[in-house]
Design a protein around this motif. Structure first.
Motif, short mmCIF file in Angstrom:
data_model
loop_
_atom_site.label_atom_id
_atom_site.label_comp_id
_atom_site.label_asym_id
_atom_site.label_seq_id
_atom_site.Cartn_x
_atom_site.Cartn_y
_atom_site.Cartn_z
N GLN A 16 -2.71 12.73 1.44
CA GLN A 16 -1.53 12.21 2.14
C GLN A 16 -0.25 12.67 1.46
OE1 GLN A 16 -1.46 8.04 3.29
NE2 GLN A 16 -3.66 7.90 2.97
N ALA A 17 -0.27 12.69 0.14
CA ALA A 17 0.92 13.12 -0.59
C ALA A 17 1.29 14.56 -0.22
CB ALA A 17 0.68 13.00 -2.09
N LYS A 18 0.31 15.43 -0.20
CA LYS A 18 0.58 16.82 0.15
C LYS A 18 1.09 16.93 1.59
CE LYS A 18 -2.38 19.92 -1.36
NZ LYS A 18 -3.65 20.59 -1.69
N ALA A 19 0.49 16.15 2.49
CA ALA A 19 0.90 16.20 3.89
C ALA A 19 2.33 15.72 4.09
CB ALA A 19 -0.06 15.37 4.74
N HIS A 20 2.79 14.82 3.23
CA HIS A 20 4.14 14.27 3.37
C HIS A 20 5.17 14.99 2.51
CE1 HIS A 20 2.01 10.83 5.22
NE2 HIS A 20 3.16 10.60 5.82
N GLY A 21 4.78 16.07 1.85
CA GLY A 21 5.76 16.86 1.12
C GLY A 21 6.06 16.39 -0.28
N VAL A 22 5.21 15.53 -0.85
CA VAL A 22 5.38 15.15 -2.25
C VAL A 22 5.26 16.39 -3.11
CG1 VAL A 22 4.42 13.81 -4.17
CG2 VAL A 22 4.54 12.80 -1.87
N GLU A 56 0.85 -1.18 0.00
CA GLU A 56 0.00 0.00 0.00
C GLU A 56 0.89 1.23 0.00
OE1 GLU A 56 -0.87 0.48 4.79
OE2 GLU A 56 -2.35 -0.52 3.52
N PRO A 57 0.37 2.38 -0.45
CA PRO A 57 1.23 3.56 -0.56
C PRO A 57 1.84 3.99 0.77
CG PRO A 57 -0.79 3.87 -1.81
CD PRO A 57 -0.98 2.62 -1.00
N VAL A 58 3.15 4.13 0.79
CA VAL A 58 3.89 4.66 1.94
C VAL A 58 4.62 5.89 1.44
CG1 VAL A 58 5.68 4.23 3.65
CG2 VAL A 58 4.17 2.35 2.92
N LEU A 59 4.27 7.06 1.98
CA LEU A 59 4.68 8.32 1.36
C LEU A 59 5.84 9.02 2.06
CD1 LEU A 59 1.05 9.26 0.59
CD2 LEU A 59 2.83 9.24 -1.14
N GLU A 60 6.32 8.49 3.17
CA GLU A 60 7.46 9.11 3.83
C GLU A 60 8.66 9.14 2.90
OE1 GLU A 60 4.75 7.91 7.04
OE2 GLU A 60 5.55 6.91 5.25
N GLY A 61 9.24 10.32 2.72
CA GLY A 61 10.43 10.47 1.90
C GLY A 61 10.18 10.53 0.42
N VAL A 62 8.93 10.49 -0.01
CA VAL A 62 8.60 10.47 -1.42
C VAL A 62 8.52 11.90 -1.96
CG1 VAL A 62 6.77 9.93 -3.10
CG2 VAL A 62 7.38 8.27 -1.32
N THR A 63 9.14 12.13 -3.11
CA THR A 63 9.07 13.45 -3.76
C THR A 63 8.21 13.43 -5.02
OG1 THR A 63 11.11 12.99 -4.99
CG2 THR A 63 11.32 14.16 -2.88
#
Length: 275
Positions: free
Chosen positions: A71-77, A45-52
């Motif tokens: 979630q992507a926006k919250a994790h800084g993608v 499943e999508p894990v977004l930590e560290g993802v750009t």
């Protein structure tokens, strides 16, 4: 780090391979990770930590796109590339892939309205659709039964689509665009089947059935009825009308789009005769 959803699919698998070959760290969301590069981090499943950068596959994401983008926006993608479709603006009943779970319109709208850097790729028919429509028949004999022999497609090789996706994820030239991606030529169903035959060294024939007989046959093979009905309607509208061919693959990659003959040669082993 790039997160690729649908990483074991038609486009996702070569995309992961190309990103890894380019030295990019990849996190691959895949139900069937067999064959993916060992250096890719595989998750279910999508894990977004560290993802750009995020590659958003509409069949893999489904109706969860809004949550994923949040979630992507919250994790800084910073960037999202959507796999959309050339017919995304058509009425839903003219988008048969919706009956197989594709949510092209919803994913494209969520991505383009996200406030993040975005690209929406709009391919036409995948050459790989020939697997589901014809491969089993070709493995069993030299006649392919289907409807509308003169219906036209401009099938795109999945390697072209994956290469364009790499450019969309890594370069800035495509930001804010919706390139329509096609193969280099318009082909009829009959011509495509003949091309597969050339690749495997057999003379294949396309035997035209009525639309209703073809619909029943598709449903019997496991395709949703809505998909079968929509596909046949699309084919009927294309008879005698050359399929759309654009120059976008050439413009982005600096080389011509790969032909269906090249695709058939690359995948000839899939169509080999059953024992």
């Amino acid at each position: 780090m790039m997160l690729v959803t649908g990483a074991s699919g038609t486009v996702g698998r070569p995309l992961v391979e190309l990103l890894v070959a380019a030295g990019v760290k990849v996190r691959a969301v895949a139900r069937n990770p067999a064959g993916l590069p060992a250096v890719a981090e595989v998750v279910d499943e999508p894990v977004l930590e560290g993802v750009t950068g995020l590659f958003a596959n509409p069949r893999a994401i489904g109706d969860g796109v809004d949550d994923l983008i949040g979630q992507a926006k919250a994790h800084g993608v910073r960037r999202v590339v959507a796999l959309s479709a050339a017919n995304v603006d058509d009425d839903p009943d003219r988008q048969p892939s919706r009956f197989r779970g594709d949510r092209n319109r919803e994913v494209e709208r969520a991505v383009t309205g996200s406030g993040l850097d975005w690209v929406a790729l709009r391919p036409t028919t995948f050459a790989a659709n020939a697997f589901g429509l014809w491969a089993e028949q070709i493995r069993r004999g030299d006649a392919v039964y289907g409807s509308y022999a003169e219906a036209t497609w401009s099938p795109i090789h999945e390697l072209d689509l994956a290469e364009v996706a790499v450019r969309a994820l890594l370069d800035d030239d495509l930001l804010g665009t919706r390139p329509v991606l096609t193969g280099p030529e318009s082909l009829t169903q009959r011509e495509m089947v003949r091309t597969v035959g050339d690749a495997i060294g057999r003379e294949l024939s396309y035997v035209e059935m009525t639309a209703e007989t073809a619909r029943v046959a598709l449903v019997a093979r496991g395709f949703p009825d809505g998909f079968a009905t929509g596909l046949l309607a699309m084919q009927a509208r294309s008879v005698g009308v050359p399929a759309l061919v654009t120059n976008e693959v050439h413009r982005v990659l600096g080389r011509p789009a790969l032909t269906f003959a090249r695709w058939a040669a690359d995948n000839a082993y899939v169509f080999g005769r059953a024992a």
